[in-house]
Design an enzyme around this catalytic site. Structure first.
Site, PDB file in Angstrom:
ATOM      1  N   CYS A  74       0.890  -1.158   0.000  1.00 13.11           N
ATOM      2  CA  CYS A  74       0.000   0.000   0.000  1.00 13.11           C
ATOM      3  C   CYS A  74       0.925   1.204   0.000  1.00 13.11           C
ATOM      4  O   CYS A  74       1.558   1.488   1.019  1.00 13.11           O
ATOM      5  CB  CYS A  74      -0.912   0.032   1.222  1.00 13.11           C
ATOM      6  SG  CYS A  74      -1.894   1.554   1.235  1.00 13.11           S
ATOM      7  N   CYS A 116      -0.550   4.095   2.512  1.00 14.01           N
ATOM      8  CA  CYS A 116      -0.540   3.929   3.974  1.00 14.01           C
ATOM      9  C   CYS A 116      -0.233   2.472   4.293  1.00 14.01           C
ATOM     10  O   CYS A 116       0.906   2.055   4.154  1.00 14.01           O
ATOM     11  CB  CYS A 116      -1.847   4.408   4.591  1.00 14.01           C
ATOM     12  SG  CYS A 116      -3.339   3.909   3.718  1.00 14.01           S
ATOM     13  N   SER A 117      -1.215   1.702   4.696  1.00 15.25           N
ATOM     14  CA  SER A 117      -0.907   0.331   5.106  1.00 15.25           C
ATOM     15  C   SER A 117      -2.083  -0.606   4.855  1.00 15.25           C
ATOM     16  O   SER A 117      -2.291  -1.551   5.608  1.00 15.25           O
ATOM     17  CB  SER A 117      -0.538   0.311   6.589  1.00 15.25           C
ATOM     18  OG  SER A 117      -1.601   0.875   7.336  1.00 15.25           O
ATOM     19  N   CYS A 118      -2.878  -0.369   3.807  1.00 16.47           N
ATOM     20  CA  CYS A 118      -4.036  -1.223   3.530  1.00 16.47           C
ATOM     21  C   CYS A 118      -3.556  -2.660   3.305  1.00 16.47           C
ATOM     22  O   CYS A 118      -2.547  -2.899   2.632  1.00 16.47           O
ATOM     23  CB  CYS A 118      -4.789  -0.715   2.306  1.00 16.47           C
ATOM     24  SG  CYS A 118      -5.406   0.962   2.579  1.00 16.47           S
TER      25      CYS A 118
HETATM   26 FE    FE Z   1      -3.334   1.902   2.983  1.00 12.22          FE
END
Ligand code: FE
Length: 211
Positions: A115, A118-120
């Site tokens: 991602c 961000c951090s999906c």
């Molecule tokens: Fe994300």
């Protein structure tokens, strides 16, 4: 910057009264304290979410999906066409996993997920993301120089293998289906699932080879 390829420890118990907090832990605790004091967050609800994703939901879910896809061609087809429905039929839907796409490795083709924003991450299939997945180094470098990043994870692919990097979003998360290792003919799905690592479903590793 290097991407750290060690499997990180799970976040420690956030009720641990540790006198040596790092600045990020201290900020998180301060923020949680304020939210609780203002009545915006119920600490029991936060604990329940952490407990669920730290211990109950994890890469074993994704591994069961992959093992079933290796075992049942009809399920693999369904997973390829509509992963959301196929994993939903196994009970693996929920927070941060509402819409999923499965991408299948094949000879000459290797998928990696990231991602960049961000951090999906597909929580319902893989649990909480590893620390390195959220690092700026991984997020920026894997799209620019995936081969170098994979090599830092110990994964060196043939030059002729095409790499595809998939950028997850809040709307759509990805699951890599690694190739089934040779020498596993006749294995049960339960046995096969033992070979499916978290890294193999992110694309920073391969499935384990039978001993
Ligand atoms: Fe994300």
């Amino acid at each position: 910057m290097k991407v750290h390829n060690r499997v990180p420890a799970m976040p420690h118990d956030h009720h641990d009264h540790d006198n040596h907090l790092d600045p990020m832990d201290a900020r998180v605790r301060a923020l949680e304290t304020i939210l609780v004091q203002k009545g915006l967050v119920d600490p029991a609800a936060v604990d329940a979410i952490i407990e669920t994703y730290a211990h109950k939901v994890g890469p074993q879910n994704g591994a069961a999906v992959v093992a079933r896809a290796w075992s049942e061609p009809a399920f693999a087809d369904w997973l390829a066409r509509d992963a959301t429905a196929a994993v939903g039929a196994m009970g693996f839907t929920g927070r941060q996993g509402e819409h999923v796409k499965a991408v299948f490795n094949a000879p000459g083709l290797h998928h990696v997920i990231v991602c960049t924003l961000c951090s999906c991450y597909p929580w319902s299939l893989l649990g909480l993301p590893p620390v390195w997945y959220k690092s700026p180094a991984y997020r920026s470098r894997v799209v620019i120089e995936p081969r170098a990043v994979l090599a830092e994870f110990g994964l060196v692919l043939p030059e002729a293998t095409q790499l595809r990097v998939w950028d997850s979003t809040a709307e759509l998360r990805y699951l890599v289906v690694p190739m089934r290792p040779e020498g596993t003919e006749g294995w049960t799905p339960e046995q096969l699932a033992e070979l499916v690592t978290r890294e193999s479903m992110i694309g920073t590793g391969l499935a384990r080879v039978p001993a």
